[in-house]
Design an enzyme around this catalytic site. Sequence first.
Site, mmCIF file in Angstrom:
data_model
loop_
_atom_site.group_PDB
_atom_site.id
_atom_site.type_symbol
_atom_site.label_atom_id
_atom_site.label_comp_id
_atom_site.label_asym_id
_atom_site.label_seq_id
_atom_site.Cartn_x
_atom_site.Cartn_y
_atom_site.Cartn_z
ATOM 1 N N SER A 257 152.680 66.859 111.803
ATOM 2 C CA SER A 257 153.809 67.572 111.469
ATOM 3 C C SER A 257 155.196 66.939 112.073
ATOM 4 C CB SER A 257 153.937 68.925 112.119
ATOM 5 O OG SER A 257 154.012 69.093 113.428
ATOM 6 N N LYS A 258 156.420 67.725 111.728
ATOM 7 C CA LYS A 258 157.604 66.964 112.153
ATOM 8 C C LYS A 258 157.704 66.571 113.676
ATOM 9 C CE LYS A 258 157.252 70.166 109.408
ATOM 10 N NZ LYS A 258 156.039 71.191 109.537
ATOM 11 N N ARG A 259 157.134 67.423 114.483
ATOM 12 C CA ARG A 259 157.487 67.072 115.897
ATOM 13 C C ARG A 259 156.732 65.922 116.314
ATOM 14 N NH1 ARG A 259 153.143 69.366 118.467
ATOM 15 N NH2 ARG A 259 151.892 70.297 116.942
ATOM 16 N N HIS A 260 155.944 65.154 115.391
ATOM 17 C CA HIS A 260 155.203 64.081 116.101
ATOM 18 C C HIS A 260 155.918 62.780 115.761
ATOM 19 C CE1 HIS A 260 151.660 66.715 115.475
ATOM 20 N NE2 HIS A 260 151.393 66.132 116.485
ATOM 21 N N GLY A 261 157.401 62.928 115.534
ATOM 22 C CA GLY A 261 158.091 61.679 115.517
ATOM 23 C C GLY A 261 158.142 61.313 114.130
#
Length: 503
Positions: A257-261
């Site tokens: 998801s988005k928070r994985h860079g």
Amino acid sequence: MTNPTSPVRVRYAPSPTGIPHIGNIRTALFCWVLAQQTEGQFIVRIEDTDRSRYDADAEKAIFESLEWLGLGLDEGPGKGGNYGPYVQSERQQTYIDAAHRLIESGHAYFDDTTPEQLHALRERQRAAKQPPRYDGRGRHRSPEEIEESRKAGLPITVRLKVPDHGSVSFVDAVRGKITFELKELDDFVILKSDEMPTYHLAHILDDQAMGITHVIRGDEWISSTPRHLLIHQALGIEPPEYVHVPLILGKDKAKLSKRHGATSALEYRDLGFLPDAVFNFMCLLGWSPGDDTEVMAREEIVKRFSIDRINDSPATFDSEKLEWMNGVYIRNMSEDDLITQLLPFMERSEAEGGLPDSVARPIDRDYLKQVIPLVHERLKLLTEGTETLDFFFADNVNPAAEDLPGRKMDAEMTERALVAALELCKDVSPFEPEHLEAEYRALAEKIEMKPGQLFSPIRVATTGKSFAPPLFDTMAAIGQERCVERIDNAIGILRSAAATSAD
RNA sequence: GGCCUCGUCGUCCAGCGGUUAGGACACAGCCCUUUCAAGGCUGAGACCGGAGUUCGAUUCUCCGCGGGGCUACCA
């Protein structure tokens, strides 16, 4: 299952709710490859039935990603085809009709349970440690009651009747046979109160209408496949072949998801990756040709791809290897191609990572062509062109005094080296790599330094950095005049630093 | 919690009853070398655990453990 031999019709059916990440894009990749291999059709369909989450930028990003990766579609929005429209919101009536048909045939029913009631029901079940499940209360509502609710403005949905016993099973092309007990399922919504279908209903109708032969989708859909099977049964149609591909996980092992860079294809484009490298790499996440081949051209992947070699287990995404592979692809490129790819990155503004703004645009392509062989094999990313080549284009460089000395050299020795280097630089002719090297080696001997000791300060003086392409090729490309200036300038930097520290 | 599913080096992939468990990235050392790369060589590094089945299990079965997914009028 072995590969289909007849042409497949496969679709990539993203919902435009966010920028598609690579896990999502990879299923598109598999679809595309299989379509190419069987000379079938790769279809794109936009699943925009959730009006509240619709995002126009996301839709744009979807097509941009596909285009960047070279996944040309055979049918889809903007492309056309005989089974359009390829946007679900434009097919609404077909879903409504189907839902009503299912009601008439006794497979579905109207439900006027409100969201609040549903919520309360789940709370009660949770409190009683029961699995949260819709209790089927709407099954017993009379047409009159529903009509009353409708008039009262209550939201009306359509739910499918799910038998309370028995089981359904299907053979997944990568997982094999999977069975679910029907008692685990509740009567689920197929038509929402805004008269838009849920994914479950919509995709089945569309896949059927569009003649989709293989549903290739992420693993997260396995648990709703029994619902899909039930809808097929109710509709009296045959389900397609199911190919559930394992998820791609982030470094923390959670669904990407988005928070994985950086997770979207477009981000990798902007980071300086090549589409061919990304294509190649992504195919290897969850699939392998069976031997140790890793670097493969698109055509080879198309030729060798097979569904039965798709992995069972989820892969963790790690871009280190992708970087390496990108380097391989860059090294395999022709100089002209590389220049063409590099130019846009170098011509961005300085703030965006391009060459210093003082360098005139457009960049001198001929000069770039002259120096590109010096850095070609050193590049891993297109974005690295700027820092690897800036000193060729800049008017001057400003190395820090402490960077000038080479190993085991003090300031005095460094200055001596540079002064000698400067004198030679002024007079040496021709200013060509081989001749320069011979002269400077002789100079090193003369002033009793190791070649490396002499070369190191010169490198920093002329390029502004301690890592650079071979020195004499570099100097020749920079030119005599600028080399003289830069070495002179470096001596100045060294002296003023010495003066400051002496105070 | 329930259901489904997965489990080989740090990561990606080979292996499909008998292998010194193989390759790639990353890592370390050496070689090459004026630096950095590239290249070459070498090294370190894994079968989640326990029962079965079998002459023999990394491979098959079951259980456990661990991970993931789903459990919405989101897809």
